[in-house]
Design an enzyme around this catalytic site. Structure first.
Site, short mmCIF file in Angstrom:
data_model
loop_
_atom_site.label_atom_id
_atom_site.label_comp_id
_atom_site.label_asym_id
_atom_site.label_seq_id
_atom_site.Cartn_x
_atom_site.Cartn_y
_atom_site.Cartn_z
N GLY A 74 0.70 -1.10 -0.05
CA GLY A 74 0.02 0.01 -0.13
C GLY A 74 1.00 1.25 0.16
O GLY A 74 1.87 1.46 -0.57
N GLU A 76 -0.52 4.12 -1.01
CA GLU A 76 -0.89 4.79 -2.20
C GLU A 76 -1.66 6.25 -1.74
O GLU A 76 -1.74 7.19 -2.50
CB GLU A 76 -1.96 4.00 -3.13
CG GLU A 76 -1.05 3.26 -4.11
CD GLU A 76 -1.36 1.95 -3.70
OE1 GLU A 76 -1.55 1.47 -2.64
OE2 GLU A 76 -1.35 0.84 -4.83
N TYR A 136 5.68 -4.11 -8.65
CA TYR A 136 4.88 -3.70 -10.02
C TYR A 136 5.80 -3.10 -11.04
O TYR A 136 5.31 -3.08 -12.17
CB TYR A 136 4.09 -2.34 -9.66
CG TYR A 136 2.90 -2.63 -9.02
CD1 TYR A 136 2.45 -3.92 -8.28
CD2 TYR A 136 1.88 -1.52 -8.88
CE1 TYR A 136 1.13 -3.97 -7.80
CE2 TYR A 136 0.48 -1.86 -8.56
CZ TYR A 136 0.29 -2.92 -7.78
OH TYR A 136 -0.98 -3.30 -7.40
N ARG A 169 -0.79 2.73 -12.07
CA ARG A 169 0.24 2.61 -11.22
C ARG A 169 1.52 1.67 -11.78
O ARG A 169 2.52 1.72 -11.13
CB ARG A 169 -0.25 2.21 -9.78
CG ARG A 169 -0.88 2.88 -9.01
CD ARG A 169 -1.71 2.03 -7.91
NE ARG A 169 -2.79 1.06 -8.60
CZ ARG A 169 -3.28 0.13 -7.86
NH1 ARG A 169 -3.16 0.23 -6.61
NH2 ARG A 169 -4.08 -0.58 -8.42
N ASP A 291 -4.04 -11.92 -1.93
CA ASP A 291 -3.56 -10.73 -1.85
C ASP A 291 -3.48 -9.92 -0.48
O ASP A 291 -3.63 -8.76 -0.35
CB ASP A 291 -4.30 -9.87 -2.88
CG ASP A 291 -3.81 -8.48 -3.61
OD1 ASP A 291 -2.35 -8.34 -3.46
OD2 ASP A 291 -4.17 -7.60 -3.87
#
Ligand code: ZN
Length: 394
Positions: A74, A76, A136, A169, A291
């Site tokens: 996280g 974000e 990512y 993202r 997740d």
């Protein structure tokens, strides 16, 4: 006690084996025999073994959760929105004995070193933990400055991910870059006897799986090298996922969700698996993962963050239950999505099946409600009669 004898369990390997006694020693499954044979009376009478009476229980392989952000994710919404590490109990209570860890959006304050340290802590307590190098982003951050070297030289790394596509993202990859990253993971895997799989985070842009499709059309990388996840994000992506399986690809659905995502069109994981099964997708091509400890960011239509929640490993077990109870999927099929199929895709040869010689990762489920009663991870009793036996130091 070095020997454990599980008696009178209804065993699903995940294939149904009937009522069996299972002998565990040296962290491995040593024997599985029909209970009526009374094959182990000498061991039992000699009080050599810890005997677990498993009458009225299903004995199944310990669950494999193929994507958990064990060291937190996280962020974000700024630094205060970084999610916490996964507590050991989250995995144990969900019947999970094997975890594949990954980084997400943040690979600046979240590092592979920190994630490996957390993986080794969880291994210390008895879980089996593997990991993806990278995050990512591409070019991928690695430990050794090479995706191939990371997979070959660092025990826990079995692939790359979760590399993001179709997401605002993501690194906005060209298909050639994705093919190059995949080639590095593939070769690293081949040379070290690992899967070298690329976990692909698929976002909600209209691009869906088109980048993956380009890679398999225009390069030599096969579809089976990838495990795209979050395929249940919306109906259109699920349709694209089903087409992907026709090309020999695998798909993963995410069990952590929230009301906002469902309202936005996300399909609950169990329902998504049931839909795919009905359309003829094989249970050897579909997996579920939690997740866990990812943030579940909620964006408005301008991509501004308006809220944040945390994914839970527990959702893997509840989605499995939903698959059996609500969607009437046979136990041996539902089990594949969290045991033998991820083991096969991730080439975890000692995992995901209750067979002689495999790691003793075994889960006793209550036959009435499928709740987690007892959990053994590589021969170690982690939870018994719903009581946790292994606790973290802090
Ligand atoms: Zn993701």
């Amino acid at each position: 006690m070095f020997i454990t004898l599980i008696k009178q369990a209804q065993v699903f390997s995940p294939a149904p084996l009937g009522i069996c006694d299972v002998l565990i020693a040296n962290n491995k499954i040593q024997a599985i025999e029909a209970s009526e044979k009374n094959a182990f009376t000498s061991i039992e009478d000699g009080k050599l073994a810890h005997v677990i009476d498993a009458q009225h229980h299903y004995l199944v392989p310990g669950f494999i959760d193929s994507l958990v952000h064990i060291s937190g994710g996280g962020g974000e919404g700024g630094f205060h929105t970084r999610t916490p590490e996964m507590p050991l109990q989250d995995a144990i209570n969900a019947g999970v004995t094997t975890i594949i860890a990954g980084l997400g959006t943040d690979s600046t304050t979240r590092t592979l070193s920190d994630m490996l340290a957390k993986a080794r802590a969880l291994k210390h307590y008895g879980l089996s933990v593997y990991a993806y190098t990278g995050s990512y982003h591409y070019p991928a951050k690695t430990i050794t400055n090479s995706i191939t070297d990371d997979i070959m030289l660092i025990e826990e790394f079995i692939g790359l991910g979760e590399l993001a596509i179709a997401d605002h993202r993501s690194s906005q990859l060209h298909w050639r870059e994705l093919a190059k990253a995949a080639a590095q993971a593939r070769v690293g895997g081949m040379l070290s006897g690992k899967a070298g799989v690329i976990s692909i985070h698929v976002g909600d842009s209209n691009d869906k799986l088109s980048l993956l499709e380009k890679v398999i059309e225009r390069s030599d990388i096969p579809a089976s090298q990838f495990l795209p996840t979050h395929i249940n994000r919306n109906k259109e992506l699920l349709d694209a996922g089903m087409k992907w399986t026709e090309k020999g690809g695998f798909i993963d659905v995410t069990t952590s969700t929230n009301a906002h995502f469902i309202a936005q069109g996300e399909i609950p994981a169990a329902k998504a698996i049931a839909i795919c099964a009905e359309k003829g997708v094989s249970f050897s091509q579909m997996t579920m993962s939690s997740d866990g400890n990812a943030s579940l960011p909620v964006f408005d239509k301008h991509n501004h963050l308006v809220g944040l929640e945390v994914g839970k490993v527990q959702s893997l077990h509840s989605s499995f239950c939903e698959l059996v109870k609500e969607h009437k999927i046979a136990l041996q099929e539902a089990l594949k999505t969290v045991t033998s199929t991820p083991a096969e895709i991730l080439r975890l040869t000692n995992k995901g099946n209750l067979i002689v010689g495999a790691d003793a990762d075994a889960l006793l489920l209550n036959q009435n409600d499928l709740s987690v009663e007892t959990l053994i991870s590589t021969g170690k009793l982690m939870l018994h009669n719903k009581q946790a036996l292994v606790l973290e130091d802090f």
